[in-house]
Design a protein around this motif. Sequence first.
Motif, PDB file in Angstrom:
ATOM      1  N   GLN A   1       0.697  -1.269  -0.053  1.00  0.00           N
ATOM      2  CA  GLN A   1      -0.005   0.056  -0.066  1.00  0.00           C
ATOM      3  C   GLN A   1       0.900   1.198   0.062  1.00  0.00           C
ATOM      4  O   GLN A   1       0.504   2.233  -0.772  1.00  0.00           O
ATOM      5  N   TRP A   2       1.905   1.321   0.657  1.00  0.00           N
ATOM      6  CA  TRP A   2       2.788   2.485   0.830  1.00  0.00           C
ATOM      7  C   TRP A   2       3.616   2.645  -0.748  1.00  0.00           C
ATOM      8  O   TRP A   2       3.619   3.681  -1.049  1.00  0.00           O
ATOM      9  N   ALA A   3       3.806   1.469  -0.994  1.00  0.00           N
ATOM     10  CA  ALA A   3       4.730   1.684  -2.212  1.00  0.00           C
ATOM     11  C   ALA A   3       3.737   2.241  -3.436  1.00  0.00           C
ATOM     12  O   ALA A   3       4.053   3.026  -4.357  1.00  0.00           O
ATOM     13  N   SER A   4       2.536   1.548  -3.403  1.00  0.00           N
ATOM     14  CA  SER A   4       1.332   1.997  -4.449  1.00  0.00           C
ATOM     15  C   SER A   4       0.940   3.498  -4.633  1.00  0.00           C
ATOM     16  O   SER A   4       0.993   4.286  -5.176  1.00  0.00           O
ATOM     17  N   SER A   5       1.028   3.896  -2.955  1.00  0.00           N
ATOM     18  CA  SER A   5       0.706   5.416  -2.901  1.00  0.00           C
ATOM     19  C   SER A   5       1.807   6.211  -3.227  1.00  0.00           C
ATOM     20  O   SER A   5       1.355   7.258  -3.864  1.00  0.00           O
ATOM     21  N   ARG A   6       2.956   5.829  -2.896  1.00  0.00           N
ATOM     22  CA  ARG A   6       3.987   6.729  -3.569  1.00  0.00           C
ATOM     23  C   ARG A   6       4.230   6.690  -5.021  1.00  0.00           C
ATOM     24  O   ARG A   6       4.459   7.878  -5.541  1.00  0.00           O
TER      25      ARG A   6
ATOM     26  N   GLY B   1       3.566  10.042  -7.525  1.00  0.00           N
ATOM     27  CA  GLY B   1       4.698  10.182  -8.767  1.00  0.00           C
ATOM     28  C   GLY B   1       3.864  10.562  -9.697  1.00  0.00           C
ATOM     29  O   GLY B   1       4.242  11.527 -10.673  1.00  0.00           O
ATOM     30  N   ILE B   2       3.349   9.474 -10.244  1.00  0.00           N
ATOM     31  CA  ILE B   2       2.695   9.607 -11.578  1.00  0.00           C
ATOM     32  C   ILE B   2       1.497  10.832 -11.522  1.00  0.00           C
ATOM     33  O   ILE B   2       1.572  11.465 -12.609  1.00  0.00           O
ATOM     34  N   GLU B   3       0.971  11.039 -10.650  1.00  0.00           N
ATOM     35  CA  GLU B   3       0.123  12.360 -10.675  1.00  0.00           C
ATOM     36  C   GLU B   3       1.055  13.607 -10.751  1.00  0.00           C
ATOM     37  O   GLU B   3       0.290  14.511 -11.483  1.00  0.00           O
ATOM     38  N   PHE B   4       1.888  13.925 -10.005  1.00  0.00           N
ATOM     39  CA  PHE B   4       2.887  14.823 -10.154  1.00  0.00           C
ATOM     40  C   PHE B   4       3.273  15.086 -11.412  1.00  0.00           C
ATOM     41  O   PHE B   4       3.175  16.210 -12.038  1.00  0.00           O
TER      42      PHE B   4
ATOM     43  N   ILE C   1       0.656  18.709 -17.886  1.00  0.00           N
ATOM     44  CA  ILE C   1      -0.315  19.004 -18.360  1.00  0.00           C
ATOM     45  C   ILE C   1      -0.199  20.706 -18.573  1.00  0.00           C
ATOM     46  O   ILE C   1      -0.586  21.644 -19.134  1.00  0.00           O
ATOM     47  N   ASP C   2       0.503  21.155 -17.202  1.00  0.00           N
ATOM     48  CA  ASP C   2       0.954  22.624 -16.986  1.00  0.00           C
ATOM     49  C   ASP C   2       1.860  22.966 -18.025  1.00  0.00           C
ATOM     50  O   ASP C   2       1.700  24.240 -18.877  1.00  0.00           O
ATOM     51  N   MET C   3       2.981  22.140 -18.759  1.00  0.00           N
ATOM     52  CA  MET C   3       3.704  22.570 -19.864  1.00  0.00           C
ATOM     53  C   MET C   3       3.179  22.759 -21.020  1.00  0.00           C
ATOM     54  O   MET C   3       3.203  23.469 -21.790  1.00  0.00           O
ATOM     55  N   ILE C   4       2.237  21.689 -21.237  1.00  0.00           N
ATOM     56  CA  ILE C   4       1.297  21.806 -22.691  1.00  0.00           C
ATOM     57  C   ILE C   4       0.563  22.907 -22.470  1.00  0.00           C
ATOM     58  O   ILE C   4       0.127  23.433 -23.661  1.00  0.00           O
ATOM     59  N   GLY C   5      -0.041  23.354 -21.453  1.00  0.00           N
ATOM     60  CA  GLY C   5      -1.009  24.348 -21.257  1.00  0.00           C
ATOM     61  C   GLY C   5      -2.629  23.622 -21.317  1.00  0.00           C
ATOM     62  O   GLY C   5      -3.267  24.541 -21.850  1.00  0.00           O
ATOM     63  N   LEU C   6      -2.649  22.624 -21.051  1.00  0.00           N
ATOM     64  CA  LEU C   6      -4.124  22.055 -21.091  1.00  0.00           C
ATOM     65  C   LEU C   6      -4.890  22.627 -19.694  1.00  0.00           C
ATOM     66  O   LEU C   6      -6.205  22.222 -19.760  1.00  0.00           O
ATOM     67  N   ASN C   7      -4.405  22.802 -18.737  1.00  0.00           N
ATOM     68  CA  ASN C   7      -5.186  23.304 -17.846  1.00  0.00           C
ATOM     69  C   ASN C   7      -5.739  24.770 -17.972  1.00  0.00           C
ATOM     70  O   ASN C   7      -6.270  25.440 -16.952  1.00  0.00           O
ATOM     71  N   ASP C   8      -5.283  25.284 -18.881  1.00  0.00           N
ATOM     72  CA  ASP C   8      -5.770  26.852 -18.923  1.00  0.00           C
ATOM     73  C   ASP C   8      -7.151  26.995 -19.505  1.00  0.00           C
ATOM     74  O   ASP C   8      -7.682  25.975 -20.161  1.00  0.00           O
ATOM     75  N   SER C   9      -7.768  27.902 -19.283  1.00  0.00           N
ATOM     76  CA  SER C   9      -9.140  28.306 -19.627  1.00  0.00           C
ATOM     77  C   SER C   9      -9.284  28.174 -21.175  1.00  0.00           C
ATOM     78  O   SER C   9      -8.337  28.864 -21.708  1.00  0.00           O
TER      79      SER C   9
END
Length: 102
Positions: free
Chosen positions: A40-45, A49-52, A58-66
């Motif tokens: 559970q600890w390893a999968s959470s980490r 990491g994947i989420e980060f 997404i920030d780099m590509i700009g998909l989170n902009d309005s």
Amino acid sequence: MAMSQDVTTAAYVHGEQEECEEVERSAEPGKWSQVKGTIQWASSRAWDGIEFVGEALIDMIGLNDSRYQWAIDEHFKQKELEEEARRCEQLADAELNSSSAA
């Protein structure tokens, strides 16, 4: 309770197979809970990491902009320009009124 612990300990010390297996079975849930906790600890980490990485990408590509952020920015810029023009007109009117009064 003290007697059952003494019996189990005594059986283990004397080498009786059945009692020895009971002692081993009682120890196994502790091992499995450690393994489960580690997984559970390893999968959470890994998930963190994947989420980060996903958010950074997404920030780099700009998909989170309005989608229409440019229109919103243009609206506020136009509003500021109109407000500045009104202030300039008010200052000009005030100067005219003060020069004509003098």
